[in-house]
Design a protein around this motif. Structure first.
Motif, PDB file in Angstrom:
ATOM      1  N   ASP A 105       0.832  -1.205   0.000  1.00 38.45           N
ATOM      2  CA  ASP A 105       0.000   0.000   0.000  1.00 38.45           C
ATOM      3  C   ASP A 105       0.864   1.251   0.000  1.00 38.45           C
ATOM      4  OD1 ASP A 105      -2.080   1.764   0.131  1.00 38.45           O
ATOM      5  OD2 ASP A 105      -2.641   1.305   2.206  1.00 38.45           O
ATOM      6  N   GLY A 106       0.712   2.042  -1.068  1.00 39.15           N
ATOM      7  CA  GLY A 106       1.434   3.302  -1.146  1.00 39.15           C
ATOM      8  C   GLY A 106       0.624   4.472  -0.644  1.00 39.15           C
ATOM      9  N   GLY A 107      -0.566   4.218  -0.115  1.00 32.26           N
ATOM     10  CA  GLY A 107      -1.397   5.299   0.393  1.00 32.26           C
ATOM     11  C   GLY A 107      -2.448   5.727  -0.617  1.00 32.26           C
ATOM     12  N   ALA A 108      -3.504   6.349  -0.100  1.00 35.16           N
ATOM     13  CA  ALA A 108      -4.623   6.762  -0.946  1.00 35.16           C
ATOM     14  C   ALA A 108      -4.178   7.760  -2.001  1.00 35.16           C
ATOM     15  CB  ALA A 108      -5.729   7.362  -0.084  1.00 35.16           C
ATOM     16  N   ILE A 109      -4.703   7.598  -3.201  1.00 30.14           N
ATOM     17  CA  ILE A 109      -4.484   8.515  -4.308  1.00 30.14           C
ATOM     18  C   ILE A 109      -5.832   8.738  -4.981  1.00 30.14           C
ATOM     19  CG2 ILE A 109      -2.092   7.784  -4.692  1.00 30.14           C
ATOM     20  CD1 ILE A 109      -3.072   6.063  -7.005  1.00 30.14           C
ATOM     21  N   PRO A 110      -5.955   9.754  -5.853  1.00 31.53           N
ATOM     22  CA  PRO A 110      -7.233   9.962  -6.546  1.00 31.53           C
ATOM     23  C   PRO A 110      -7.701   8.693  -7.252  1.00 31.53           C
ATOM     24  CG  PRO A 110      -5.798  11.844  -6.901  1.00 31.53           C
ATOM     25  CD  PRO A 110      -4.974  10.818  -6.179  1.00 31.53           C
ATOM     26  N   PHE A 111      -8.966   8.367  -7.084  1.00 32.40           N
ATOM     27  CA  PHE A 111      -9.624   7.200  -7.663  1.00 32.40           C
ATOM     28  C   PHE A 111      -9.115   5.891  -7.060  1.00 32.40           C
ATOM     29  CE2 PHE A 111      -9.703  10.522 -10.949  1.00 32.40           C
ATOM     30  CZ  PHE A 111     -11.077  10.731 -10.989  1.00 32.40           C
ATOM     31  N   ALA A 112      -8.500   5.973  -5.892  1.00 34.47           N
ATOM     32  CA  ALA A 112      -8.099   4.770  -5.143  1.00 34.47           C
ATOM     33  C   ALA A 112      -8.033   5.161  -3.671  1.00 34.47           C
ATOM     34  CB  ALA A 112      -6.766   4.225  -5.638  1.00 34.47           C
ATOM     35  N   ASN A 133     -13.758   2.341  -3.056  1.00 35.88           N
ATOM     36  CA  ASN A 133     -14.685   3.457  -2.895  1.00 35.88           C
ATOM     37  C   ASN A 133     -15.437   3.670  -4.208  1.00 35.88           C
ATOM     38  OD1 ASN A 133     -14.175   4.118  -0.261  1.00 35.88           O
ATOM     39  ND2 ASN A 133     -13.390   6.159  -0.673  1.00 35.88           N
ATOM     40  N   PRO A 134     -16.538   4.428  -4.175  1.00 28.96           N
ATOM     41  CA  PRO A 134     -17.163   4.820  -5.443  1.00 28.96           C
ATOM     42  C   PRO A 134     -16.166   5.559  -6.326  1.00 28.96           C
ATOM     43  CG  PRO A 134     -18.622   5.318  -3.608  1.00 28.96           C
ATOM     44  CD  PRO A 134     -17.304   4.919  -3.003  1.00 28.96           C
ATOM     45  N   TYR A 135     -16.202   5.316  -7.604  1.00 31.01           N
ATOM     46  CA  TYR A 135     -15.363   5.957  -8.617  1.00 31.01           C
ATOM     47  C   TYR A 135     -13.916   5.466  -8.616  1.00 31.01           C
ATOM     48  CZ  TYR A 135     -19.377   9.067  -8.362  1.00 31.01           C
ATOM     49  OH  TYR A 135     -20.655   9.561  -8.320  1.00 31.01           O
ATOM     50  N   ASP A 136     -13.573   4.493  -7.768  1.00 33.29           N
ATOM     51  CA  ASP A 136     -12.247   3.900  -7.869  1.00 33.29           C
ATOM     52  C   ASP A 136     -12.097   3.208  -9.224  1.00 33.29           C
ATOM     53  OD1 ASP A 136     -11.542   4.756  -5.374  1.00 33.29           O
ATOM     54  OD2 ASP A 136     -11.223   2.759  -4.523  1.00 33.29           O
ATOM     55  N   THR A 137     -10.892   3.247  -9.777  1.00 35.37           N
ATOM     56  CA  THR A 137     -10.620   2.599 -11.055  1.00 35.37           C
ATOM     57  C   THR A 137      -9.555   1.527 -10.884  1.00 35.37           C
ATOM     58  OG1 THR A 137      -8.855   4.120 -11.717  1.00 35.37           O
ATOM     59  CG2 THR A 137     -11.136   4.752 -12.261  1.00 35.37           C
ATOM     60  N   GLY A 164     -12.811 -11.218 -14.357  1.00 39.63           N
ATOM     61  CA  GLY A 164     -12.766 -11.457 -15.792  1.00 39.63           C
ATOM     62  C   GLY A 164     -11.827 -10.493 -16.496  1.00 39.63           C
ATOM     63  N   TYR A 165     -11.469 -10.844 -17.739  1.00 36.60           N
ATOM     64  CA  TYR A 165     -10.535 -10.032 -18.510  1.00 36.60           C
ATOM     65  C   TYR A 165     -11.232  -9.213 -19.594  1.00 36.60           C
ATOM     66  CZ  TYR A 165      -6.656 -12.312 -16.191  1.00 36.60           C
ATOM     67  OH  TYR A 165      -5.776 -12.744 -15.240  1.00 36.60           O
ATOM     68  N   ILE A 166     -12.535  -9.353 -19.712  1.00 31.93           N
ATOM     69  CA  ILE A 166     -13.288  -8.568 -20.689  1.00 31.93           C
ATOM     70  C   ILE A 166     -14.069  -7.512 -19.925  1.00 31.93           C
ATOM     71  CG2 ILE A 166     -14.975  -8.630 -22.550  1.00 31.93           C
ATOM     72  CD1 ILE A 166     -12.380 -10.175 -23.100  1.00 31.93           C
ATOM     73  N   ASP A 167     -13.648  -6.280 -20.049  1.00 34.13           N
ATOM     74  CA  ASP A 167     -14.288  -5.146 -19.379  1.00 34.13           C
ATOM     75  C   ASP A 167     -14.430  -5.371 -17.874  1.00 34.13           C
ATOM     76  OD1 ASP A 167     -15.434  -2.614 -19.223  1.00 34.13           O
ATOM     77  OD2 ASP A 167     -17.463  -3.378 -19.506  1.00 34.13           O
ATOM     78  N   PRO A 168     -13.343  -5.655 -17.171  1.00 34.77           N
ATOM     79  CA  PRO A 168     -13.443  -5.829 -15.709  1.00 34.77           C
ATOM     80  C   PRO A 168     -13.775  -4.511 -15.027  1.00 34.77           C
ATOM     81  CG  PRO A 168     -11.151  -5.766 -16.393  1.00 34.77           C
ATOM     82  CD  PRO A 168     -11.956  -5.780 -17.650  1.00 34.77           C
ATOM     83  N   GLN A 169     -14.581  -4.584 -13.975  1.00 29.67           N
ATOM     84  CA  GLN A 169     -15.008  -3.387 -13.257  1.00 29.67           C
ATOM     85  C   GLN A 169     -14.952  -3.638 -11.756  1.00 29.67           C
ATOM     86  OE1 GLN A 169     -15.886  -0.477 -14.742  1.00 29.67           O
ATOM     87  NE2 GLN A 169     -15.707  -1.282 -16.828  1.00 29.67           N
ATOM     88  N   LEU A 170     -14.500  -2.631 -11.016  1.00 32.56           N
ATOM     89  CA  LEU A 170     -14.593  -2.686  -9.561  1.00 32.56           C
ATOM     90  C   LEU A 170     -16.000  -2.303  -9.142  1.00 32.56           C
ATOM     91  CD1 LEU A 170     -11.261  -0.875  -8.581  1.00 32.56           C
ATOM     92  CD2 LEU A 170     -11.694  -3.333  -8.613  1.00 32.56           C
ATOM     93  N   LYS A 171     -16.434  -2.822  -7.994  1.00 38.24           N
ATOM     94  CA  LYS A 171     -17.727  -2.462  -7.436  1.00 38.24           C
ATOM     95  C   LYS A 171     -17.519  -1.888  -6.044  1.00 38.24           C
ATOM     96  CE  LYS A 171     -20.454  -5.817 -10.051  1.00 38.24           C
ATOM     97  NZ  LYS A 171     -21.426  -6.936  -9.989  1.00 38.24           N
ATOM     98  N   SER A 172     -18.088  -0.715  -5.822  1.00 41.44           N
ATOM     99  CA  SER A 172     -17.929  -0.055  -4.534  1.00 41.44           C
ATOM    100  C   SER A 172     -18.423  -0.946  -3.405  1.00 41.44           C
ATOM    101  CB  SER A 172     -18.703   1.267  -4.535  1.00 41.44           C
ATOM    102  OG  SER A 172     -18.661   1.876  -3.260  1.00 41.44           O
TER     103      SER A 172
END
Length: 278
Positions: free
Chosen positions: A208-215, A232-236, A259-267
């Motif tokens: 962990d390098g610490g919180a950054i924008p979108f993480a 979090n919401p909007y994390d990429t 999955g490797y096709i359009d993977p998405q995180l969920k808040s």
């Protein structure tokens, strides 16, 4: 006459200075771009699809994993397949077309429905290892090209869906093969799979390098070790991988259920960061 000569000498000096200046600046006074010409754009490299970023080292005839399918305790189930389940030696191998097959050599003849063999690869653990953050399951015999077959010597052969599961690069997140009965998900027999394949990312150690924008989510720590992350919401995916010092393909490798096709995180849905819990 003298004035004209002086003027000519002045013009010669100015011209010479201009030529020197143009040479120093890299410009050419005499050359002009052709009318209507446009610069040729520089071609940008196309991003490499995630499955292609995984090393593929399958060899025909290779044994990827072994195990022993044995009966396990379970609540009473009214089915012959529960009282006398399929048991035997298990192998996960690579066929001549570099497709993956699950093979079971039964201990004794058992009636197995070729259209519904009741066998599935699962992330469930029967070896005492740490549980996976997310369940992964793949029923055998239901996909296109996965018809149950029986070799002349009696070994059951179940191909894993061609062109899909193999693209995940490493199937070792399926820790077990389990046998069930129709209409019931409880295991009546299970085999802990011992994988012989080496990790494609042996030096994968997220930190962990610490919180950054979108993480800016929350880390999960178990016994002082980083094991997971709750987005979090909007994390990429890109930002989260940057936060933990790994590549996106490595983050997906740790979480094959994405999955490797359009993977998405969920808040709010935890992901794995521990190779041992893959």
């Amino acid at each position: 006459m003298g004035n004209r000569g002086a003027a000519a000498r002045i013009l010669s000096v100015v011209a010479a200075a201009a030529i020197v200046a143009s040479a120093v600046s890299g410009c050419t006074l005499l050359a002009r771009p052709a009318t209507g010409s446009t610069p040729t754009p520089t071609a940008s490299a196309e991003p490499v699809p995630l499955p292609q970023q995984l090393p593929h080292t399958l060899v025909a005839g290779q044994t990827l994993a072994t195990g022993r399918l044995a009966a396990v305790p379970h609540d009473p189930i009214d089915s012959p397949r529960a009282t006398d389940p399929l048991t035997g030696e298990v192998r996960v191998v690579v066929d001549s077309a570099l497709r993956i097959e699950v093979r079971v050599r039964p201990d004794h003849p058992v009636d197995v429905d070729p259209d519904n063999p009741g066998l599935e690869l699962t992330s469930d653990r029967y070896d005492g290892g740490p549980a996976a953050v997310q369940d992964s399951r793949h029923p055998l015999g239901h996909g296109i090209g996965e018809k149950l077959q029986t070799d002349p010597d009696g070994e059951l052969v179940m191909p894993v869906m061609p062109g899909t599961r193999q693209d995940l690069g490493d199937l070792s997140y399926f820790h077990s093969l389990v046998a069930t009965v129709p209409g019931d998900e409880r295991a009546v027999a299970a085999a802990a799979l011992t994988w012989t394949t080496a990790s494609p990312f042996p030096d994968l150690h997220p930190a962990d390098g610490g919180a950054i924008p979108f993480a800016r989510g929350t880390t999960i720590v178990d016994g002082g070790a980083l094991t997971g992350y709750v987005p979090n919401p909007y994390d990429t995916l890109f930002a989260v991988s940057q936060r933990f010092g790994i590549r996106v393909v490595e983050l997906i490798y740790l979480n094959p259920w994405l999955g490797y096709i359009d993977p998405q995180l969920k808040s709010g849905i935890a992901i794995n960061l521990d190779p041992a819990r893959r």
